[in-house]
Scaffold this motif. Structure first.
Motif, mmCIF file in Angstrom:
data_model
loop_
_atom_site.group_PDB
_atom_site.id
_atom_site.type_symbol
_atom_site.label_atom_id
_atom_site.label_comp_id
_atom_site.label_asym_id
_atom_site.label_seq_id
_atom_site.Cartn_x
_atom_site.Cartn_y
_atom_site.Cartn_z
ATOM 1 N N PRO A 37 11.261 54.159 -34.098
ATOM 2 C CA PRO A 37 11.630 52.949 -33.548
ATOM 3 C C PRO A 37 12.733 53.325 -32.449
ATOM 4 O O PRO A 37 12.844 52.372 -31.612
ATOM 5 N N GLU A 38 13.456 53.825 -32.658
ATOM 6 C CA GLU A 38 14.526 54.336 -31.562
ATOM 7 C C GLU A 38 14.001 54.602 -30.286
ATOM 8 O O GLU A 38 14.555 54.368 -29.315
ATOM 9 N N ASP A 39 12.932 55.351 -30.417
ATOM 10 C CA ASP A 39 12.225 55.712 -29.064
ATOM 11 C C ASP A 39 11.452 54.637 -28.465
ATOM 12 O O ASP A 39 11.611 54.034 -27.289
ATOM 13 N N ARG A 40 10.793 53.652 -29.537
ATOM 14 C CA ARG A 40 10.132 52.308 -28.960
ATOM 15 C C ARG A 40 11.101 51.595 -28.165
ATOM 16 O O ARG A 40 10.926 50.865 -27.255
ATOM 17 N N ASP A 41 12.169 51.542 -28.913
ATOM 18 C CA ASP A 41 13.409 50.436 -28.371
ATOM 19 C C ASP A 41 13.813 50.516 -27.077
ATOM 20 O O ASP A 41 14.018 49.880 -26.174
ATOM 21 N N ALA A 51 2.437 49.166 -30.461
ATOM 22 C CA ALA A 51 2.118 47.861 -30.989
ATOM 23 C C ALA A 51 0.553 47.792 -31.278
ATOM 24 O O ALA A 51 -0.028 46.970 -32.314
ATOM 25 N N LEU A 52 -0.291 48.461 -30.328
ATOM 26 C CA LEU A 52 -1.726 48.354 -30.515
ATOM 27 C C LEU A 52 -2.054 49.060 -31.753
ATOM 28 O O LEU A 52 -3.014 48.582 -32.277
ATOM 29 N N LEU A 53 -1.484 50.072 -31.979
ATOM 30 C CA LEU A 53 -1.883 50.876 -33.219
ATOM 31 C C LEU A 53 -1.345 50.250 -34.522
ATOM 32 O O LEU A 53 -2.083 50.013 -35.485
ATOM 33 N N ASP A 54 -0.035 49.295 -34.274
ATOM 34 C CA ASP A 54 0.246 48.631 -35.660
ATOM 35 C C ASP A 54 -0.723 47.348 -35.584
ATOM 36 O O ASP A 54 -1.102 47.105 -36.909
ATOM 37 N N LEU A 254 2.626 38.559 -40.751
ATOM 38 C CA LEU A 254 1.773 39.235 -39.751
ATOM 39 C C LEU A 254 0.413 39.899 -40.446
ATOM 40 O O LEU A 254 -0.657 39.797 -39.561
ATOM 41 N N LEU A 255 0.274 40.282 -41.722
ATOM 42 C CA LEU A 255 -1.091 40.335 -42.441
ATOM 43 C C LEU A 255 -2.131 39.366 -42.128
ATOM 44 O O LEU A 255 -3.080 39.298 -42.035
ATOM 45 N N GLY A 256 -1.419 38.349 -42.848
ATOM 46 C CA GLY A 256 -2.339 36.979 -42.864
ATOM 47 C C GLY A 256 -2.797 36.583 -41.655
ATOM 48 O O GLY A 256 -3.985 35.920 -41.437
ATOM 49 N N LEU A 257 -1.991 36.671 -40.373
ATOM 50 C CA LEU A 257 -2.216 36.226 -39.273
ATOM 51 C C LEU A 257 -2.962 37.365 -38.207
ATOM 52 O O LEU A 257 -3.073 36.888 -37.220
ATOM 53 N N ALA A 265 2.754 40.431 -30.829
ATOM 54 C CA ALA A 265 3.181 40.160 -31.949
ATOM 55 C C ALA A 265 3.886 41.511 -32.746
ATOM 56 O O ALA A 265 4.630 41.374 -33.838
ATOM 57 N N PHE A 266 3.267 42.515 -32.569
ATOM 58 C CA PHE A 266 3.525 43.919 -33.057
ATOM 59 C C PHE A 266 4.170 44.659 -32.336
ATOM 60 O O PHE A 266 4.746 45.960 -32.610
#
Length: 272
Positions: A37-41, A51-54, A254-257, A265-266
Motif C-alpha cells: 500500500p505504501e508503494d501504491r500510494d 487495481a487490475l489485479l485486485d 466491491l465483491l457484489g458489484l 474502483a479498485f
C-alpha cells in the motif's frame, strides 16, 4: 454421466466454489507483497496495475460467492431470517454504493418514506440479492443515468424495487428473465462475466423468504425489478444470526458489484 459418479448438483457447486477459493487463497497476500500500500500510494502507475489485479481477484471471488449461494439454495439449506430493520439494512447497502456508482457517472438514490420497519429477512442473502440487482442496473445504464432503490409497504408486503434509466429489457426476455441468463447485445454490450446465475439466485432467494420477483421494462427508458416479501416477523432477533463471512474476507460491496465496476474502483482507497 450418472449422478452417483458426479455427485448431486449442490455438491458439485459447493466443491467448485471451494476449489476456486483455495486457488485464490494466496493471491491477495502475494499482490500486497508485490505492490505494498505504501508503494501504491506514491506511484499512480503501480496503483493502476495493482487495481487490475485486485479487480480480477474480486471477480473470481464474486463467482465463488455465487456458486456458494447457488449450492446453498439448490441443496435446500434453510435461510435464517431474523426480525431486523429492513429500512436501515437497505439504506446501509445503498449508501456504500453511491461513490461506486459515481465512478460510472451514475446517480444512486435510496427512497423510503418509512423511518424504520422491522421485517423478517436473512441478512446475507438479502444483501446478496440487492447487490445483484444494483450490479445489473450499473451494467445496463449508460453514464449520466440514474439507479434508484425504493422500499415501501403495500397490502401486507414489503416491496423492494430497483429501477434504472438504461435501455430496458427486451420484452421477449421478460417471461423467462428469472430462469435464463440475462444478455445484452449490440455495440454497447459489456464483456460477459460470471455464469449468468445472478437473477436465478435472486428468484430463489425471494422464494426462500416466501416472496417473489417481477420485472417491468420501458424500452429505451429503463427497467424496474421488484422483490415482494411477506411483511411478517418470526420472533428471532438479529443477534441470533450465525457468524458468517460470505464475502470470504473481501469488501462485500466491491465483491457484489465487481462485474459492473471499472478498474478505478479498485485503486488504493479508504474503506467506506
Amino acid at each position: 454421466m450418472e449422478q452417483d459418479e458426479l455427485g448431486s448438483a449442490e455438491q458439485l457447486l459447493a466443491r467448485t466454489a471451494a476449489q476456486l477459493r483455495s486457488a485464490m487463497e494466496g493471491i491477495p497476500a502475494a499482490a500486497a507483497a508485490l505492490a505494498p500500500p505504501e508503494d501504491r500510494d506514491g506511484d499512480p502507475a503501480l496503483d493502476a496495475r495493482a487495481a487490475l489485479l485486485d479487480q480480477g481477484c474480486y471477480r473470481l471471488g464474486r463467482l465463488a460467492a455465487n456458486l456458494t449461494m447457488a449450492a446453498r439454495l439448490q441443496g435446500g439449506s434453510p435461510l435464517y431470517p431474523a426480525d431486523r430493520d429492513i429500512v436501515a439494512l437497505t439504506e446501509q447497502v445503498c449508501r456504500r454504493c453511491v461513490s461506486l456508482g459515481a465512478l460510472l457517472e451514475l446517480n444512486v438514490t435510496f427512497r423510503c418514506t418509512l423511518p424504520a420497519h422491522v421485517c423478517a429477512v436473512d441478512r446475507d442473502s438479502y444483501e446478496h440479492l440487492l447487490l445483484q440487482l444494483l450490479s445489473n442496473a450499473f451494467k445496463f445504464t449508460p453514464a449520466g443515468g440514474s439507479v434508484t432503490v425504493e422500499l415501501r409497504r403495500a397490502s401486507g408486503r414489503v416491496l423492494l424495487s430497483v429501477w434504472d434509466t438504461g435501455s430496458g429489457i427486451p420484452a421477449e426476455l421478460l417471461p423467462t428473465l428469472f430462469t435464463h441468463c440475462l444478455r445484452q447485445e449490440g455495440p454497447s454490450a459489456l464483456p460477459p462475466h460470471g455464469l449468468g446465475l445472478g437473477l436465478l439466485l435472486c428468484r430463489r432467494i425471494a422464494q426462500a423468504h416466501g416472496g417473489s420477483m417481477v420485472a417491468e421494462t420501458r424500452p429505451g427508458e429503463g427497467s424496474t425489478v421488484t422483490l415482494s416479501l411477506p411483511d411478517r416477523q418470526v420472533g428471532r432477533p438479529p443477534e441470533a444470526d450465525l457468524p458468517a463471512d460470505g464475502a470470504g474476507g473481501f469488501n462485500p460491496t466491491l465483491l457484489g458489484l465487481a462485474d459492473a465496476l471499472p478498474p478505478a474502483a479498485f485503486l488504493l482507497r479508504e474503506e467506506e
